[in-house]
Design a protein around this motif. Structure first.
Motif: not given
Length: 71
Positions: A63-67
């Motif tokens: 999720g952090a990578d996506f954001v």
């Protein structure tokens, strides 16, 4: 406690529990067999907890990578 340490402790408890069950069976000690079964079950639970922690961490990292890619 981290996921790896949960998994390690779980594996150890499973092994010790199986050993206690085997010894209890060999000497005819029902109490030791019961303790072994409980310890083995505890180990299964610890490993499952470690797996769950790892899954949550992986999902949070993704999720952090996506954001970060969207920003």
């Amino acid at each position: 406690m981290g996921s790896t340490s949960d998994k390690i402790k779980g594996t150890a408890n499973e092994a010790i529990g199986k050993a206690k069950q085997g010894i209890g069976e060999a000497v005819g000690n029902d109490r030791l067999q019961g303790e072994g079964a409980l310890q083995e079950a505890k180990g299964h639970g610890q490993k499952a907890l470690g797996d769950a922690k790892e899954a949550v961490k992986d999902a949070a990292d993704k999720g952090a990578d996506f954001v970060n890619k969207k920003l």
